[in-house]
Design a protein around this motif. Structure first.
Motif, mmCIF file in Angstrom:
data_model
loop_
_atom_site.group_PDB
_atom_site.id
_atom_site.type_symbol
_atom_site.label_atom_id
_atom_site.label_comp_id
_atom_site.label_asym_id
_atom_site.label_seq_id
_atom_site.Cartn_x
_atom_site.Cartn_y
_atom_site.Cartn_z
ATOM 1 N N THR A 1 -43.104 -106.057 33.478
ATOM 2 C CA THR A 1 -43.537 -104.661 33.435
ATOM 3 C C THR A 1 -45.053 -104.595 33.290
ATOM 4 O O THR A 1 -45.683 -105.535 32.805
ATOM 5 N N LEU A 2 -45.592 -103.456 33.685
ATOM 6 C CA LEU A 2 -47.021 -103.187 33.559
ATOM 7 C C LEU A 2 -47.210 -102.051 32.566
ATOM 8 O O LEU A 2 -46.535 -101.021 32.654
ATOM 9 N N ALA A 3 -48.119 -102.231 31.623
ATOM 10 C CA ALA A 3 -48.395 -101.196 30.621
ATOM 11 C C ALA A 3 -48.998 -99.966 31.284
ATOM 12 O O ALA A 3 -49.690 -100.080 32.297
ATOM 13 N N PRO A 4 -48.777 -98.780 30.708
ATOM 14 C CA PRO A 4 -49.357 -97.558 31.275
ATOM 15 C C PRO A 4 -50.886 -97.613 31.411
ATOM 16 O O PRO A 4 -51.435 -97.027 32.342
ATOM 17 N N ASN A 5 -51.571 -98.335 30.511
ATOM 18 C CA ASN A 5 -53.032 -98.414 30.605
ATOM 19 C C ASN A 5 -53.518 -99.419 31.651
ATOM 20 O O ASN A 5 -54.716 -99.566 31.857
ATOM 21 N N LYS A 6 -52.593 -100.123 32.278
ATOM 22 C CA LYS A 6 -52.876 -101.090 33.347
ATOM 23 C C LYS A 6 -53.792 -102.233 32.917
ATOM 24 O O LYS A 6 -54.466 -102.844 33.724
ATOM 25 N N ARG A 7 -53.766 -102.539 31.628
ATOM 26 C CA ARG A 7 -54.534 -103.668 31.105
ATOM 27 C C ARG A 7 -53.636 -104.835 30.733
ATOM 28 O O ARG A 7 -54.108 -105.954 30.572
ATOM 29 N N THR A 8 -52.350 -104.563 30.538
ATOM 30 C CA THR A 8 -51.422 -105.570 30.028
ATOM 31 C C THR A 8 -50.181 -105.631 30.904
ATOM 32 O O THR A 8 -49.637 -104.600 31.284
ATOM 33 N N ALA A 9 -49.747 -106.856 31.194
ATOM 34 C CA ALA A 9 -48.465 -107.089 31.854
ATOM 35 C C ALA A 9 -47.637 -107.965 30.916
ATOM 36 O O ALA A 9 -48.189 -108.797 30.194
#
Length: 156
Positions: A56-64
């Motif tokens: 999954t990809l975090a909503p802030n697009k900094r963390t997977a």
């Protein structure tokens, strides 16, 4: 000529450590390895063990994040469970482990934090929340000790 070669080596080495921006997408290929696609289009394969699931990809697009399947299958199961959560952030791959299984994980605070439900297959377990930048545990509780209506908001 020596200066030109030195300059080119410096440019190529700097690119290896370059920040490629936010993460556009994370996916698992047919061999069960994880790929991260950055906002600049770079597609980086970040695993080679063939045991990734539920990326999954975090909503802030900094963390997977994704679960790493065990190399063994528990008695009564048909597929391996996971005792490791892989977290990719700021071009670093790190892990959080729990035994016997990670039953679920989710992002909190747009991905600045990540929480997980850890325990056996059929009984109450432990829920914990971590800072995704440092992987320091922020909070944790045993599910059987805290009624659902009194649990922290991040666990709901």
């Amino acid at each position: 000529m020596k200066k030109l070669i030195s300059a080119l080596l410096l440019i190529f080495s700097l690119d290896c450590f370059a920040d490629h921006g936010s993460i556009r997408r994370v996916y698992i290929d047919k061999s069960k390895n994880v790929h991260i696609i950055f906002s600049d289009g770079l597609n980086r394969k970040v695993t080679n063990n063939g045991r990734a699931t539920e990326a999954t990809l975090a909503p802030n697009k900094r963390t997977a994040a994704w679960l790493v399947q065990n190399s063994w299958i528990a008695e009564g199961d048909v597929v391996p469970g996971s005792a490791q959560l892989a977290i990719y952030r700021d071009e670093k791959l790190r892990y959080i482990s729990c035994e016997p299984f990670i039953r679920n994980y989710w992002y909190w605070m747009q991905g600045e934090q990540i929480a997980m439900d850890c325990g056996g297959r059929h009984f109450s377990g432990t829920e914990s929340i971590y800072d995704t930048a440092t992987l320091l545990m922020i909070d944790s509780f045993v599910q059987s000790n805290v009624p659902e209506n009194q649990r922290p908001i991040w666990s709901k």
